[in-house]
Motif scaffolding. Structure first.
Motif, PDB file in Angstrom:
ATOM      1  N   MET A 269      14.126  41.940 -19.907  1.00 35.01           N
ATOM      2  CA  MET A 269      14.472  43.218 -19.275  1.00 35.01           C
ATOM      3  C   MET A 269      15.341  42.944 -18.060  1.00 35.01           C
ATOM      4  O   MET A 269      14.971  42.146 -17.211  1.00 35.01           O
ATOM      5  CB  MET A 269      13.185  43.935 -18.851  1.00 35.01           C
ATOM      6  CG  MET A 269      13.427  45.293 -18.233  1.00 35.01           C
ATOM      7  SD  MET A 269      11.857  46.102 -17.857  1.00 35.01           S
ATOM      8  CE  MET A 269      12.461  47.657 -17.280  1.00 35.01           C
ATOM      9  N   PRO A 270      16.509  43.568 -17.927  1.00 36.13           N
ATOM     10  CA  PRO A 270      17.405  43.263 -16.796  1.00 36.13           C
ATOM     11  C   PRO A 270      16.709  43.496 -15.474  1.00 36.13           C
ATOM     12  O   PRO A 270      15.902  44.398 -15.326  1.00 36.13           O
ATOM     13  CB  PRO A 270      18.563  44.251 -16.997  1.00 36.13           C
ATOM     14  CG  PRO A 270      18.496  44.615 -18.433  1.00 36.13           C
ATOM     15  CD  PRO A 270      17.054  44.573 -18.813  1.00 36.13           C
ATOM     16  N   ILE A 271      17.064  42.670 -14.540  1.00 31.34           N
ATOM     17  CA  ILE A 271      16.486  42.795 -13.204  1.00 31.34           C
ATOM     18  C   ILE A 271      17.112  43.979 -12.491  1.00 31.34           C
ATOM     19  O   ILE A 271      18.309  44.073 -12.368  1.00 31.34           O
ATOM     20  CB  ILE A 271      16.733  41.513 -12.387  1.00 31.34           C
ATOM     21  CG1 ILE A 271      16.034  40.326 -13.078  1.00 31.34           C
ATOM     22  CG2 ILE A 271      16.229  41.655 -10.957  1.00 31.34           C
ATOM     23  CD1 ILE A 271      16.394  38.999 -12.486  1.00 31.34           C
ATOM     24  N   ALA A 272      16.276  44.884 -12.011  1.00 27.45           N
ATOM     25  CA  ALA A 272      16.795  46.076 -11.320  1.00 27.45           C
ATOM     26  C   ALA A 272      17.092  45.751  -9.873  1.00 27.45           C
ATOM     27  O   ALA A 272      16.425  44.957  -9.266  1.00 27.45           O
ATOM     28  CB  ALA A 272      15.756  47.202 -11.392  1.00 27.45           C
ATOM     29  N   ALA A 273      18.132  46.366  -9.339  1.00 22.15           N
ATOM     30  CA  ALA A 273      18.447  46.169  -7.916  1.00 22.15           C
ATOM     31  C   ALA A 273      17.359  46.805  -7.095  1.00 22.15           C
ATOM     32  O   ALA A 273      16.840  47.850  -7.444  1.00 22.15           O
ATOM     33  CB  ALA A 273      19.793  46.820  -7.592  1.00 22.15           C
ATOM     34  N   PHE A 274      16.994  46.180  -5.997  1.00 24.19           N
ATOM     35  CA  PHE A 274      15.836  46.596  -5.220  1.00 24.19           C
ATOM     36  C   PHE A 274      15.928  48.026  -4.695  1.00 24.19           C
ATOM     37  O   PHE A 274      15.080  48.843  -4.939  1.00 24.19           O
ATOM     38  CB  PHE A 274      15.647  45.616  -4.074  1.00 24.19           C
ATOM     39  CG  PHE A 274      14.566  46.035  -3.159  1.00 24.19           C
ATOM     40  CD1 PHE A 274      14.046  47.266  -3.139  1.00 24.19           C
ATOM     41  CD2 PHE A 274      14.054  45.214  -2.330  1.00 24.19           C
ATOM     42  CE1 PHE A 274      13.029  47.652  -2.270  1.00 24.19           C
ATOM     43  CE2 PHE A 274      13.037  45.616  -1.462  1.00 24.19           C
ATOM     44  CZ  PHE A 274      12.556  46.834  -1.462  1.00 24.19           C
TER      45      PHE A 274
ATOM     46  N   ASN B 258      23.330  39.139 -10.282  1.00 23.92           N
ATOM     47  CA  ASN B 258      24.734  38.844 -10.037  1.00 23.92           C
ATOM     48  C   ASN B 258      25.695  39.811 -10.714  1.00 23.92           C
ATOM     49  O   ASN B 258      26.889  39.536 -10.793  1.00 23.92           O
ATOM     50  CB  ASN B 258      25.051  37.412 -10.507  1.00 23.92           C
ATOM     51  CG  ASN B 258      24.450  36.360  -9.595  1.00 23.92           C
ATOM     52  OD1 ASN B 258      24.555  36.459  -8.371  1.00 23.92           O
ATOM     53  ND2 ASN B 258      23.803  35.361 -10.187  1.00 23.92           N
ATOM     54  N   TRP B 259      25.172  40.951 -11.186  1.00 25.42           N
ATOM     55  CA  TRP B 259      26.053  41.796 -11.977  1.00 25.42           C
ATOM     56  C   TRP B 259      26.235  43.220 -11.468  1.00 25.42           C
ATOM     57  O   TRP B 259      27.162  43.915 -11.880  1.00 25.42           O
ATOM     58  CB  TRP B 259      25.545  41.871 -13.424  1.00 25.42           C
ATOM     59  CG  TRP B 259      24.109  42.325 -13.546  1.00 25.42           C
ATOM     60  CD1 TRP B 259      23.001  41.527 -13.632  1.00 25.42           C
ATOM     61  CD2 TRP B 259      23.625  43.667 -13.580  1.00 25.42           C
ATOM     62  NE1 TRP B 259      21.861  42.299 -13.706  1.00 25.42           N
ATOM     63  CE2 TRP B 259      22.216  43.618 -13.682  1.00 25.42           C
ATOM     64  CE3 TRP B 259      24.244  44.916 -13.535  1.00 25.42           C
ATOM     65  CZ2 TRP B 259      21.412  44.751 -13.731  1.00 25.42           C
ATOM     66  CZ3 TRP B 259      23.441  46.054 -13.588  1.00 25.42           C
ATOM     67  CH2 TRP B 259      22.041  45.964 -13.686  1.00 25.42           C
ATOM     68  N   ASP B 260      25.388  43.717 -10.552  1.00 29.33           N
ATOM     69  CA  ASP B 260      25.502  45.120 -10.171  1.00 29.33           C
ATOM     70  C   ASP B 260      26.447  45.315  -8.981  1.00 29.33           C
ATOM     71  O   ASP B 260      27.100  44.385  -8.516  1.00 29.33           O
ATOM     72  CB  ASP B 260      24.126  45.722  -9.887  1.00 29.33           C
ATOM     73  CG  ASP B 260      23.481  45.159  -8.625  1.00 29.33           C
ATOM     74  OD1 ASP B 260      24.086  44.295  -7.967  1.00 29.33           O
ATOM     75  OD2 ASP B 260      22.351  45.586  -8.307  1.00 29.33           O
ATOM     76  N   SER B 261      26.513  46.544  -8.476  1.00 29.72           N
ATOM     77  CA  SER B 261      27.443  46.877  -7.396  1.00 29.72           C
ATOM     78  C   SER B 261      27.115  46.148  -6.104  1.00 29.72           C
ATOM     79  O   SER B 261      28.014  45.833  -5.313  1.00 29.72           O
ATOM     80  CB  SER B 261      27.446  48.391  -7.138  1.00 29.72           C
ATOM     81  OG  SER B 261      26.150  48.845  -6.797  1.00 29.72           O
TER      82      SER B 261
ATOM     83  N   ALA C   5      25.902  43.094  -5.893  1.00 24.17           N
ATOM     84  CA  ALA C   5      26.440  41.743  -6.054  1.00 24.17           C
ATOM     85  C   ALA C   5      27.945  41.749  -5.861  1.00 24.17           C
ATOM     86  O   ALA C   5      28.514  40.861  -5.219  1.00 24.17           O
ATOM     87  CB  ALA C   5      26.075  41.202  -7.435  1.00 24.17           C
ATOM     88  N   ALA C   6      28.612  42.765  -6.393  1.00 20.79           N
ATOM     89  CA  ALA C   6      30.065  42.871  -6.249  1.00 20.79           C
ATOM     90  C   ALA C   6      30.464  43.025  -4.781  1.00 20.79           C
ATOM     91  O   ALA C   6      31.535  42.584  -4.366  1.00 20.79           O
ATOM     92  CB  ALA C   6      30.584  44.052  -7.057  1.00 20.79           C
ATOM     93  N   ALA C   7      29.574  43.636  -3.989  1.00 14.89           N
ATOM     94  CA  ALA C   7      29.845  43.835  -2.568  1.00 14.89           C
ATOM     95  C   ALA C   7      29.466  42.622  -1.734  1.00 14.89           C
ATOM     96  O   ALA C   7      29.662  42.608  -0.517  1.00 14.89           O
ATOM     97  CB  ALA C   7      29.091  45.065  -2.067  1.00 14.89           C
ATOM     98  N   GLY C   8      28.917  41.603  -2.387  1.00 13.39           N
ATOM     99  CA  GLY C   8      28.566  40.381  -1.683  1.00 13.39           C
ATOM    100  C   GLY C   8      27.147  40.323  -1.176  1.00 13.39           C
ATOM    101  O   GLY C   8      26.782  39.405  -0.432  1.00 13.39           O
ATOM    102  N   THR C   9      26.321  41.299  -1.562  1.00 17.10           N
ATOM    103  CA  THR C   9      24.915  41.293  -1.153  1.00 17.10           C
ATOM    104  C   THR C   9      24.022  41.451  -2.386  1.00 17.10           C
ATOM    105  O   THR C   9      23.443  42.519  -2.614  1.00 17.10           O
ATOM    106  CB  THR C   9      24.614  42.430  -0.157  1.00 17.10           C
ATOM    107  OG1 THR C   9      24.996  43.693  -0.744  1.00 17.10           O
ATOM    108  CG2 THR C   9      25.355  42.228   1.148  1.00 17.10           C
TER     109      THR C   9
END
Length: 231
Positions: free
Chosen positions: A1-6, A169-172, A174-178
């Motif tokens: 299951m993909p890891i959800a952003a906190f 490493n794939w959501d918004s 991560a794209a913003a560097g955090t």
């Protein structure tokens, strides 16, 4: 299951408050009336790097806890405060009872933080998920942060499957560097803002990650137990 952003719903509003915990200052001024009585002005607290509403309310013995402190300063979710910001302490709190108070509140804060760290380190916990959760719960109890073992475990399993080194490493974010990291998938600004004294400043430290996440959930959702899906 993909890891959800906190906490993907509120990422853009969170800012880092720095990583150095400092002792807050306490300011009281007295106003003398034309009569014989002396009245104390409302007491204040100047926010320092590493502070959050919970730690301030506990250190200053605010009647009504962090909720009363937030209300007195018109703060709303996600309750972010900035170093240098001056907060009004609610009337009726012990800290605001006299105009002759000096550095006692700052000393109390130091002692409280030290006691938390000493108590947490005096008990040996297994270096596994069970031990990390139980140690975090002990620190949470000392800091007035609600949450249950089952609530923490359930959210950890959804967010990271129990892997303390999990990284999204794939959501918004991560794209913003955090990127979201750790057992409860916390981004660095959130970790900095809700870090709890007595825990490591390492984002992926299991106990620090759990405790900061539960502190965030406390301020935004009331408790980690109220979180039943992605943040």
């Amino acid at each position: 299951m993909p890891i959800a952003a906190f906490n993907r719903l509120t990422r853009t509003r969170l800012v880092s408050t720095g990583c150095a915990v400092a002792i807050g200052t306490f300011a009281l001024t007295g106003v003398v009336s034309t009569g014989t009585a002396e009245a104390a002005s409302p007491s204040t607290y100047t926010v320092q790097s590493g502070d959050n509403l919970t730690s301030i309310a506990n250190a200053e013995h605010v009647a009504g806890g962090w909720q009363a402190l937030a209300s007195a300063n018109n703060l709303t979710s996600p309750y972010i405060i900035q170093p240098g910001q001056v907060l009004n302490l609610p009337s009726g709190s012990p800290s605001g009872s006299t105009a002759t108070a000096t550095a006692t509140p700052a000393v109390a804060k130091t002692s409280s933080s030290t006691a938390t760290a000493q108590t947490a380190s005096s008990t040996t916990y297994p270096n596994n998920l069970d031990g990390w959760i139980r140690q975090s719960l002990a620190i949470m109890a000392q800091n007035g942060i609600p949450g249950s073992y089952n609530g923490i475990y359930r959210n950890i399993m959804r967010e990271s499957s129990g892997n303390p080194n999990a990284v999204n490493n794939w959501d918004s974010n991560a794209a913003a560097g955090t990127p979201s990291e750790g057992l409860l998938q916390v981004i660095q600004p959130t970790f900095n803002a809700y870090h709890v004294p007595g825990t490591s400043w390492n984002l992926v430290d299991p106990v620090a990650n759990i405790t900061a996440a539960c502190n965030y959930a406390y301020h935004v959702y009331g408790s980690i137990d109220n979180v039943n899906g992605p943040y």
